[in-house]
Design an enzyme around this catalytic site. Structure first.
Site, PDB file in Angstrom:
ATOM      1  N   GLU A 287       3.549  -1.458  -8.767  1.00 60.44           N
ATOM      2  CA  GLU A 287       2.389  -1.039  -7.982  1.00 60.44           C
ATOM      3  C   GLU A 287       1.139  -0.990  -8.852  1.00 60.44           C
ATOM      4  OE1 GLU A 287       2.472  -0.779  -4.799  1.00 60.44           O
ATOM      5  OE2 GLU A 287       4.612  -0.559  -4.367  1.00 60.44           O
TER       6      GLU A 287
ATOM      7  N   ASP B 181      10.554  -9.968  -2.056  1.00 56.21           N
ATOM      8  CA  ASP B 181       9.519 -10.811  -1.448  1.00 56.21           C
ATOM      9  C   ASP B 181       8.547 -11.474  -2.419  1.00 56.21           C
ATOM     10  OD1 ASP B 181       8.574  -8.264  -2.001  1.00 56.21           O
ATOM     11  OD2 ASP B 181       7.789  -7.870  -0.003  1.00 56.21           O
TER      12      ASP B 181
ATOM     13  N   GLU C 278       9.022  -1.226  10.752  1.00 59.93           N
ATOM     14  CA  GLU C 278       9.473  -1.520   9.389  1.00 59.93           C
ATOM     15  C   GLU C 278      10.783  -2.309   9.387  1.00 59.93           C
ATOM     16  OE1 GLU C 278       7.672  -1.086   6.929  1.00 59.93           O
ATOM     17  OE2 GLU C 278       8.901  -1.104   5.120  1.00 59.93           O
TER      18      GLU C 278
ATOM     19  N   GLU D 200       1.122  -7.917   6.383  1.00 60.12           N
ATOM     20  CA  GLU D 200       1.784  -9.220   6.262  1.00 60.12           C
ATOM     21  C   GLU D 200       1.593 -10.132   7.479  1.00 60.12           C
ATOM     22  OE1 GLU D 200       3.101  -6.409   5.122  1.00 60.12           O
ATOM     23  OE2 GLU D 200       3.180  -6.865   2.969  1.00 60.12           O
TER      24      GLU D 200
ATOM     25  N   THR E 219      -0.330 -10.866  -4.337  1.00 64.05           N
ATOM     26  CA  THR E 219       0.462 -10.246  -3.274  1.00 64.05           C
ATOM     27  C   THR E 219      -0.240  -9.009  -2.714  1.00 64.05           C
ATOM     28  OG1 THR E 219       2.697  -9.615  -2.633  1.00 64.05           O
ATOM     29  CG2 THR E 219       1.879  -8.721  -4.718  1.00 64.05           C
TER      30      THR E 219
END
Ligand code: NAG
Ligand code: NAG
Ligand code: NAG
Ligand code: NAG
Ligand code: NAG
Ligand code: NAG
Length: 572
Positions: A133, A273, A366, A387, A470
């Site tokens: 993060e 991902d 989710e 996304e 991302t």
């Protein structure tokens, strides 16, 4: 983005024909886009100004109580122990907003933020943060904003910027490095910014935790001329790749000290991902063939073992057998990646399914159990994730099909309807009740608003060649950062490609998934591209081995399992 534009040419001259015949339609479209762009601008400022008023310089806004959370150091710390004393946060949401401010054209606010950060931000704090993060949000936000601040195309007041953001990024990058000091080179998931890796720190991390550092750390190395950041993240990425199974699949979690897998099941969603995303984007950004080769094999394996019609399930990396039949909100980024790759058809069909689920619930839950066609009992939340907007943006870039504008409008409308509160934008705790939760994630400003804005107004991308990390932070594709690229991988000779075969949308279908001819037992020619393993029936299940075709990597016939899945069934 040049790849997207390339696809515009290649792919859908055809799709665009209808609007060429009806000029009023395109006029209507541009008025609609302008109106939508203004709606998104309002959303961004509503989120931003509430953050600045009620939470800054702390990390994120709590929009219901109009207070703050220092989420970067609180994350993964359920009991909220050992937090820094008198901590004032890292101004996380401000850092995450920098590139969005430039895209929205707000240079004065951008400069104000840069000045504040350069005078007041310090990473010398006793705070334990998640490396992944910290990298994608903070380091990525700073590196990207540094590049934007030095780009003369942005009308910033010249002279006021003296690389302060790069200095901050370099300081942070240095603080990340102790995490990589393991026997395997795989980094710890957590690092204390002041003291390095803590005693008794967990050795467990995820595939994305080790495999999504290369863009930010690589860019930091290119900008500072110091290769250590890129080397550390590259070493970790290579080690991770070496841990793949014979099917070219990876697991989801692993141990950084031993280099052994902990969770062998994986898919394209949480925990994995951005590993796939970064293999391909690293290839675009740094041009190394190596990245392409890794991505090539990884993409093939995903399409072969996880894809089930338009859906992607999870599978065991050792056997390729399906494990979990779940749609997760994070998977919705995949069609966007497929657009970059050139696999528009596959992107379009998956994207449509996600849109369908979005419309069914109003937002994207989710987790959704595909095999039971129901929501996951506990993961019913929607934390303002970007996304689906991201994929919609990519698909519109590639096709200019106005349908994607309608999707963007539906997304904007439901965000305003369900998540907008007086004090900002709130997450949804339960999509069945639309009960809100007191958290406005920084990625709502870095990504959700940015991709929606770019969907309706991509003027930022005109004459520029950027990829997005991302976390939605733009990084420029510079020839100086490239080793020489084989022509075929980056289709710069568009006129050539355009004449070639306009129907063949997928760059992959030529390169990653070569159509393979071979003689079968019966002497007939079999041709298969692994990207497009035939879907036998509407429910995408097979009934006989014949429907499963041939494995394009080893030419073996695939068989149909009792459960109705095509695969190479290995016994271990
Ligand atoms: C946080 O801000 C307060 C008020 O400005 C200040 O007194 C305090 O020293 C700051 N904390 C740290 C750790 O810098
Ligand atoms: C820039 O952002 C500031 C702070 O939100 C706002 O007051 C100002 O109106 C914005 N300027 C433009 C041109 O949008
Ligand atoms: C740095 O923070 C202090 C205390 O909040 C503030 O007075 C000062 O204006 C800030 N610096 C800048 C450039 O905004
Ligand atoms: C580390 O873990 C061991 C065993 O659980 C414990 O005895 C020790 O106190 C821990 N050390 C620290 C610094 O937390
Ligand atoms: C996407 O799918 C829809 C519905 O199947 C189809 O009408 C449309 O032409 C497709 N677009 C592209 C770009 O493949
Ligand atoms: C593009 O490729 C074609 C076919 O190889 C070649 O004839 C042409 O000169 C190339 N154009 C450019 C600008 O490189």
């Amino acid at each position: 983005m040049s790849i997207c534009r390339f696809l515009k040419w290649v792919v859908l001259l055809l799709v665009m024909f209808p609007s060429l015949f009806d000029p009023s339609l395109s006029h209507f479209d541009s008025a609609k886009k302008k109106q939508m762009r203004e709606k998104v601008r309002k959303m961004f400022y509503h989120a931003y100004e509430n953050y600045m008023t009620h939470a800054f310089p702390h990390d994120e806004l709590k929009p219901l109580t109009r207070s703050f959370t220092d989420s970067l150091s609180e994350l993964g710390n359920l009991k909220l122990e050992h937090l820094p004393q008198n901590y004032n946060g890292t101004a996380l949401t401000l850092i995450e907003s920098l590139s969005s401010l430039v895209i929205l054209g707000n240079y004065t606010e951008f400069e104000r933020a840069v000045l504040w950060l350069s005078e007041n931000l310090s990473f010398d704090v006793d705070a334990r943060v998640n490396l992944f993060e910290g990298n994608i949000r903070v380091l990525g936000g700073l590196v990207s904003a540094h590049i934007l601040a030095t780009d003369s195309k942005n009308r910033l007041v010249q002279g006021s910027y003296k690389n302060q953001l790069l200095d901050l990024a370099e300081d942070l990058g240095q603080r990340f490095l102790p995490a990589f000091d393991t026997p395997t080179g795989l980094p710890y998931a957590w690092i204390n910014l002041k003291y390095g890796v803590m005693k008794n720190e967990t050795t467990e991390t995820s595939t994305s935790g080790c495999g999504s550092l290369i863009l930010e750390m690589g860019a930091l190395s290119r900008l500072t001329g110091d290769p250590k950041y890129e080397s550390a993240s590259l070493r970790a990425l290579r080690k991770l790749w070496s841990m793949r199974s014979s099917l070219n699949l990876l697991g989801t979690t692993l141990d950084v000290e031993t280099g052994e897998w902990i969770e062998h099941s994986s898919g394209i969603g949480a925990g994995v991902d951005s590993f796939y995303e970064y293999l391909f984007k690293a290839h675009i950004l740094f041009g190394k063939e190596d990245f392409w080769r890794m991505f090539h094999s990884a993409y093939l394996a995903v399409q072969k073992y996880f894809r089930h019609g338009p859906w992607y399930h999870e599978a065991d990396m050792r056997t390729g057998k399906a494990t979990y039949w779940q749609l997760t909100s994070l998977q919705a980024f995949w069609p966007g990646l497929q657009v970059l790759v050139g696999d528009i058809e596959a992107a379009n069909s998956s994207h449509r399914e996600f849109v369908h689920v979005w419309k069914k619930f109003g937002v994207l839950p989710e987790r959704y159990l595909l095999d039971h066609q129901m929501l996951h009992p506990t993961e019913k939340y929607y934390p303002l994730r970007p996304e689906l907007a991201e994929s919609t943006f990519y698909l519109y870039q590639a096709t200019e099909d106005p349908w994607y504008i309608e999707v963007g409008e539906a997304i904007v409308d439901s965000l305003n309807l369900y998540t907008k509160v007086e004090g900002g934008f709130a997450s949804i705790r339960d999509v069945t009740t639309m009960q809100t939760e007191d958290h406005q994630h920084s990625f709502f400003l870095a990504e959700t608003c940015k991709y929606l804005y770019l969907l309706f107004d991509d003027s930022f991308l005109v004459d520029r060649n950027y990829i997005f990390t991302t976390e939605g932070h733009p990084l420029p594709v510079l020839s100086a950062w490239h080793e020489r690229l084989p022509e075929i991988y980056i289709p710069s000779n568009w006129t050539y490609v355009k004449k070639e075969k306009p129907k063949r949308a997928s760059a992959m279908s030529l390169q990653v998934c070569p159509a393979l001819s071979l003689n079968s037992r019966h002497g007939e020619q079999l041709v298969e591209s692994a990207c497009h393993i035939p879907d036998a029936r509407n429910d995408h299940k097979c009934f006989s081995d014949e429907e499963c075709g041939v494995d394009s990597t080893n030419c073996r016939r695939r068989s149909c399992s009792l459960g109705g899945y095509c695969g190479l069934w290995l016994i271990i």
